[in-house]
Design a protein around this motif. Structure first.
Motif: not given
Length: 94
Positions: A23-29, A56-65
């Motif tokens: 979140q901080e990286r997205l905001e900073a850039k 649904q996408y079989k993702v077990e980590r966060a964050p993800f895009f």
């Protein structure tokens, strides 16, 4: 192109550490405006939108895009640097 960010909320109600960092990286850039929607995977609610889409996408980590391009299968990115390099940089957004 449609970009969804899924962030995880822990049992105490706070964002996970990696989610805060991204979140901080997205905001900073100045990239937060490029995210079309943000979903929360709340560990206290197994039916939360973020947990549902992670299943649904079989993702077990966060964050993800989730990157959706017209006529293509959705792409999942669990690593911010790879997402930035492959999605933001080619679009001239870095």
């Amino acid at each position: 192109m449609k970009i969804t960010l899924v962030k995880k909320v822990l049992a105490d109600g706070s964002l996970c550490g990696k989610c805060r960092d991204v979140q901080e990286r997205l905001e900073a850039k100045g990239h937060l405006s490029l995210i079309d929607r943000t979903l929360i995977a709340d560990v206290r609610d197994p039916q939360s939108a973020g947990i549902t889409i992670a299943r649904q996408y079989k993702v077990e980590r966060a964050p993800f895009f989730i990157v959706e391009r017209e006529g293509q299968e959705a792409e999942i990115y669990t690593i911010y640097a790879k997402f930035a390099k492959e999605v933001l940089q080619p679009a001239g957004r870095l």
